[in-house]
Design a protein around this motif. Structure first.
Motif, PDB file in Angstrom:
ATOM      1  N   GLU A 157      40.390  51.706  44.655  1.00 56.31           N
ATOM      2  CA  GLU A 157      39.238  51.378  45.480  1.00 56.31           C
ATOM      3  C   GLU A 157      38.189  50.606  44.681  1.00 56.31           C
ATOM      4  N   GLU A 158      37.464  49.750  45.395  1.00 54.61           N
ATOM      5  CA  GLU A 158      36.469  48.908  44.727  1.00 54.61           C
ATOM      6  C   GLU A 158      35.069  49.488  44.799  1.00 54.61           C
ATOM      7  N   ASP A 159      34.834  50.363  45.785  1.00 56.47           N
ATOM      8  CA  ASP A 159      33.512  50.963  45.933  1.00 56.47           C
ATOM      9  C   ASP A 159      33.454  52.225  45.071  1.00 56.47           C
ATOM     10  N   TYR A 178      39.514  57.384  39.737  1.00 60.30           N
ATOM     11  CA  TYR A 178      39.614  55.919  39.821  1.00 60.30           C
ATOM     12  C   TYR A 178      40.509  55.410  38.699  1.00 60.30           C
ATOM     13  N   ALA A 224      40.586  47.690  40.104  1.00 60.97           N
ATOM     14  CA  ALA A 224      39.393  46.930  40.516  1.00 60.97           C
ATOM     15  C   ALA A 224      38.478  46.620  39.319  1.00 60.97           C
ATOM     16  N   TYR A 275      31.473  45.082  35.652  1.00 66.71           N
ATOM     17  CA  TYR A 275      31.828  45.296  37.060  1.00 66.71           C
ATOM     18  C   TYR A 275      30.585  45.425  37.930  1.00 66.71           C
ATOM     19  N   LYS A 308      29.914  41.914  39.106  1.00 75.29           N
ATOM     20  CA  LYS A 308      31.062  41.033  39.367  1.00 75.29           C
ATOM     21  C   LYS A 308      30.800  40.261  40.649  1.00 75.29           C
ATOM     22  N   ASP A 355      31.592  38.417  44.106  1.00 74.54           N
ATOM     23  CA  ASP A 355      32.613  38.625  45.129  1.00 74.54           C
ATOM     24  C   ASP A 355      33.357  37.304  45.300  1.00 74.54           C
ATOM     25  N   ARG A 414      39.858  46.703  52.269  1.00 74.33           N
ATOM     26  CA  ARG A 414      39.060  46.130  51.183  1.00 74.33           C
ATOM     27  C   ARG A 414      38.874  44.624  51.411  1.00 74.33           C
ATOM     28  N   ARG A 449      44.325  37.326  43.462  1.00 71.10           N
ATOM     29  CA  ARG A 449      43.345  37.811  42.487  1.00 71.10           C
ATOM     30  C   ARG A 449      43.760  37.641  41.042  1.00 71.10           C
TER      31      ARG A 449
END
Length: 367
Positions: free
Chosen positions: A193-195, A208, A213, A260, A263, A265, A297, A346
């Motif tokens: 997950e990115e959040d 995590y 991510a 991060y 970072k 988007d 995501r 990515r």
């Protein structure tokens, strides 16, 4: 430099169009992250102190009470389970699997018991837990979990991942409500997950990956309530000893986390870059479209759909030939049985995208 190293050890050049996949080394950290690893690796430090201070630093960034760096999200699952089934008891932790633990049931939704390179349940068992599946492969409701809770329940494990079944499954917020109501700790596996801020708010322990991510070195983070994180640290002297993290990894991860925070988007840029795939649609039986990530995501991918009858070759064959070529091209291939594979932009570097386009042309036209 990269290719000469590959040549030195007889390795193929790899094009990673599959995203952040462990089988390819997950991600490519920045120069500044590698520099932090070099500097951190070349100096001595009291490891116990580093474990505590790096954990506190990460906890501040994530807004959790505490955190600890582990060597992967996988070991994060095993260590979190071990922490909770032993209650942080040092003797039980050192004698995990030797002493009976009666309160060792870990409830998880059937649709969450997935294989991500190893089965989730294998990590639960490694941590001394016993998986109790709730619900069905196509339905996971609140009451399925509630009805499975009994005096042997140690924790609930919620897996937030694109690998899991998405339809008819309760949200992490709903799982947290059940946990809070029933007084059972909730572990959330949010590996990719990115959040990073979200999941510590809806769990007692959130896991995590440090290398997906965040794009740090191979590592993991367990963050959450201080009591439980302290119990996880006790495991570092038990099964966690075989999962230990080098000092260079910890310093690299801290640097990656710092980067991060701001970072950019890139999802729009990546989406535009995928437009280069459109001309492939001129090939017989090939269609191209842009799709968004299954787990919601902000990740866009190019989906190459192949109609085997018209193209004279099916998606699986094209995908196999991409992977087995002189340059190994790895796509995101979960859909080959349904006639498609995805190109994840990515991790693409240099002329990777053009090489992929040329190879697909060769393979399809060669038929």
């Amino acid at each position: 430099m990269g290719h000469s190293l590959h040549a030195r050890y007889g390795l193929k050049r790899v094009i990673n169009a599959s995203g952040r996949m462990s089988i390819l080394g997950v991600s490519a950290p920045t120069d500044t992250v590698m520099e932090a690893m070099k500097q951190g690796g070349q100096q001595y430090v009291e490891i116990a102190d580093l474990v505590d201070k790096s954990g506190d630093y990460i906890a501040r960034l994530l807004g959790s009470e505490a955190a600890v760096v582990v060597n992967s999200a996988s070991s994060g699952i095993a260590l979190s389970v071990a922490a909770i089934v032993t209650g942080g008891d040092p003797r039980l932790s050192l004698r995990l699997h030797q002493e009976p633990v009666l309160k060792n049931e870990i409830i998880m939704l059937k649709g969450h018991n997935v294989q991500y390179g190893a089965p989730v349940e294998t990590m639960v068992f490694l941590g001394g837990g016993r998986v109790v599946e709730a619900g069905y492969a196509n339905e996971g409701r609140k009451e399925h979990i509630e009805q499975a809770i009994c005096e042997r329940t140690a924790a609930i494990l919620y897996v937030k991942s694109h690998h899991t079944v998405q339809k008819n499954m309760i949200s992490v917020e709903e799982a947290w409500e059940i946990a809070a109501r029933s007084g059972v700790p909730l572990i959330v596996d949010a590996a990719a997950e990115e959040d990073l801020l979200k999941y510590v708010q809806y769990s007692d322990l959130a896991i995590y990956s440090g290398s997906k991510a965040i794009e740090g070195p191979t590592s993991g983070i367990v963050a959450g309530k201080r009591k439980y994180v302290e119990w996880v640290k006790v495991q570092l002297h038990g099964i966690g000893r075989s999962m230990k993290v080098g000092k260079e990894t910890t310093f690299g991860l801290l640097q990656a986390l710092e980067e991060y925070q701001d970072k950019p988007d890139n999802s729009e840029v990546e989406r535009k870059a995928l437009e280069a795939l459109q001309p492939l649609a001129a090939l017989h039986g090939v269609s191209v479209r842009i799709v968004q990530d299954e787990a919601g995501r902000a990740i866009f991918r190019g989906r190459i759909q192949i109609d085997a009858a018209a193209a004279g070759v099916d998606a699986k064959t094209v995908n196999d030939q991409l992977r087995e070529g002189e340059i190994a091209v790895y796509t995101r291939d979960y859909g080959v049985k349904q006639g498609y594979f995805d190109i994840d932009p990515r991790s693409l570097q240099g002329d990777d995208l053009q090489v992929i386009i040329d190879r697909i042309h060769e393979i399809v036209e060669g038929k």
